[in-house]
Design a protein around this motif. Sequence first.
Motif, mmCIF file in Angstrom:
data_model
loop_
_atom_site.group_PDB
_atom_site.id
_atom_site.type_symbol
_atom_site.label_atom_id
_atom_site.label_comp_id
_atom_site.label_asym_id
_atom_site.label_seq_id
_atom_site.Cartn_x
_atom_site.Cartn_y
_atom_site.Cartn_z
ATOM 1 N N ALA A 1 0.443 0.160 -4.915
ATOM 2 C CA ALA A 1 1.283 0.917 -5.846
ATOM 3 C C ALA A 1 0.831 0.746 -7.283
ATOM 4 C CB ALA A 1 2.738 0.481 -5.686
ATOM 5 N N ILE A 2 0.444 -0.472 -7.651
ATOM 6 C CA ILE A 2 0.107 -0.726 -9.053
ATOM 7 C C ILE A 2 -1.166 0.004 -9.477
ATOM 8 C CG2 ILE A 2 -1.274 -2.821 -8.680
ATOM 9 C CD1 ILE A 2 0.263 -3.984 -11.143
ATOM 10 N N GLN A 3 -2.034 0.341 -8.546
ATOM 11 C CA GLN A 3 -3.239 1.086 -8.928
ATOM 12 C C GLN A 3 -2.882 2.480 -9.420
ATOM 13 O OE1 GLN A 3 -6.637 0.870 -6.307
ATOM 14 N NE2 GLN A 3 -7.529 2.754 -7.127
ATOM 15 N N TYR A 4 -1.876 3.107 -8.803
ATOM 16 C CA TYR A 4 -1.437 4.421 -9.283
ATOM 17 C C TYR A 4 -0.952 4.322 -10.728
ATOM 18 C CZ TYR A 4 -1.393 6.149 -4.430
ATOM 19 O OH TYR A 4 -1.747 6.529 -3.157
ATOM 20 N N PRO B 1 0.804 -1.222 0.000
ATOM 21 C CA PRO B 1 0.000 0.000 0.000
ATOM 22 C C PRO B 1 0.835 1.270 0.000
ATOM 23 C CG PRO B 1 0.029 -0.970 2.189
ATOM 24 C CD PRO B 1 0.719 -1.947 1.289
ATOM 25 N N VAL B 2 0.431 2.215 -0.816
ATOM 26 C CA VAL B 2 0.971 3.573 -0.775
ATOM 27 C C VAL B 2 -0.172 4.437 -0.253
ATOM 28 C CG1 VAL B 2 1.961 5.469 -2.099
ATOM 29 C CG2 VAL B 2 2.556 3.112 -2.664
ATOM 30 N N VAL B 3 -0.142 4.718 1.019
ATOM 31 C CA VAL B 3 -1.245 5.283 1.797
ATOM 32 C C VAL B 3 -2.376 4.240 1.817
ATOM 33 C CG1 VAL B 3 -2.700 7.295 2.284
ATOM 34 C CG2 VAL B 3 -0.505 7.610 1.114
ATOM 35 N N LEU C 1 4.459 0.494 -18.756
ATOM 36 C CA LEU C 1 4.606 1.182 -17.475
ATOM 37 C C LEU C 1 5.049 0.161 -16.445
ATOM 38 C CD1 LEU C 1 1.826 2.296 -19.025
ATOM 39 C CD2 LEU C 1 1.784 3.834 -17.070
ATOM 40 N N LEU C 2 6.212 0.350 -15.846
ATOM 41 C CA LEU C 2 6.691 -0.606 -14.865
ATOM 42 C C LEU C 2 5.878 -0.493 -13.582
ATOM 43 C CD1 LEU C 2 10.555 -0.603 -15.322
ATOM 44 C CD2 LEU C 2 8.756 -1.708 -16.658
ATOM 45 N N GLY C 3 5.572 -1.653 -12.997
ATOM 46 C CA GLY C 3 4.610 -1.711 -11.909
ATOM 47 C C GLY C 3 5.058 -1.120 -10.593
ATOM 48 N N ASP C 4 6.365 -0.928 -10.382
ATOM 49 C CA ASP C 4 6.813 -0.339 -9.119
ATOM 50 C C ASP C 4 7.506 1.013 -9.338
ATOM 51 O OD1 ASP C 4 9.102 -1.227 -10.319
ATOM 52 O OD2 ASP C 4 9.692 -2.605 -8.723
ATOM 53 N N ASP C 5 7.276 1.599 -10.487
ATOM 54 C CA ASP C 5 7.843 2.909 -10.824
ATOM 55 C C ASP C 5 6.684 3.893 -10.915
ATOM 56 O OD1 ASP C 5 9.712 4.805 -11.516
ATOM 57 O OD2 ASP C 5 10.637 3.585 -13.074
ATOM 58 N N LEU C 6 6.548 4.768 -9.924
ATOM 59 C CA LEU C 6 5.401 5.674 -9.862
ATOM 60 C C LEU C 6 5.805 7.070 -10.312
ATOM 61 C CD1 LEU C 6 4.188 3.368 -8.195
ATOM 62 C CD2 LEU C 6 3.250 5.085 -6.639
ATOM 63 N N ARG D 1 -14.886 -0.193 -5.996
ATOM 64 C CA ARG D 1 -15.258 -0.410 -7.394
ATOM 65 C C ARG D 1 -14.307 0.250 -8.386
ATOM 66 N NH1 ARG D 1 -21.832 0.649 -6.873
ATOM 67 N NH2 ARG D 1 -22.403 -1.496 -6.282
ATOM 68 N N ASP D 2 -13.645 1.295 -7.975
ATOM 69 C CA ASP D 2 -12.831 2.086 -8.905
ATOM 70 C C ASP D 2 -11.787 1.276 -9.675
ATOM 71 O OD1 ASP D 2 -14.156 4.455 -8.577
ATOM 72 O OD2 ASP D 2 -12.751 5.307 -7.127
ATOM 73 N N PRO D 3 -11.006 0.382 -9.031
ATOM 74 C CA PRO D 3 -9.962 -0.319 -9.794
ATOM 75 C C PRO D 3 -10.490 -1.065 -11.010
ATOM 76 C CG PRO D 3 -9.632 -0.631 -7.444
ATOM 77 C CD PRO D 3 -10.963 0.042 -7.589
#
Length: 318
Positions: free
Chosen positions: A50-53, A44-46, A142-147, A104-106
Amino acid sequence: MIAPHTSSTSAPARRTVRKAVVPAAGLGTRFLPATKATPKEMLPVVDKPAIQYVVEEAASAGLDDVLMITGRHKRAIEDHFDNAFELEQALAAKGDTVRLDAVRDPARLANIHHIRQGEPLGLGHAVLCARRHIGDQPFAVLLGDDLIDPRETLLSRMLDVREEYGGSVVALMEVPPEQVHLYGCAAVEPTGDEDVVQVTGLVEKPSRQDAPSTYAVIGRYVLDPAVFDTLERTPPGRGGEIQLTDALQDLAAGGTVHGVVFDGLRYDTGDKADYLRTVVRLACDRDDLGPEFIAWLKEFVVGLESRGEQVDRRRSVA
């Protein structure tokens, strides 16, 4: 001097690139034991993984078809971007519309697909796994851990550059010379656009002495489908993996790779220290959390400084 890209708030135009690929099959060894049973991209990022961002970034740029390249033990990613009927029903029964929308958003962000990378053979191999889904269309990676900070418009700019120049486009960020060995680095030449360069060569994780520049490739790409044929004939490189950088090096030799120079906010959530900085920064930016959290953070820092001074005084007395 190359001027970095500056973000704007313009809405995404209708472009030829509609699909995105998100490689998320890595083992996340830097975060063990947390990633023993939880995908690193789901940390989680907050209050969002992370991948949702990353998927939100793709959707904001107008990419409505997202293919995730996962692996074994990554089922949580698929579940997160699916509907959760029991949970949704429970929240609806309580009248908790805020959390219901968050759940529901994701699943509503884009048309999301999943395939597995059978073996961990590198980023190039992960991209190659997307060939059947992508076909002969250009696509983003888009790399999954690069935000990239949600307020930045790097991906939209890269898509615009693809429309103008064709070929493939990589995101570049200038890094200190002592960090070039952590990235793929690009040899570049200026173009008529201040924030765009032509990439003439790429080296995967070079030594400081061998680096062609301090422009590092970060985890955003817009790729021409020609990259698939190149990847097919790219032999394993560093670490016995098929490197996307090696394939792009071949394309760059033909003059078909450009770079967008970026100096905005980027977070590497695969690195422990940067992950913590990401959580703190994004929490501070939240209207619902920021004021209270910032006030606590200031008190905490003052307390740290006070304790440090006390330790220094005890050491001087001893």
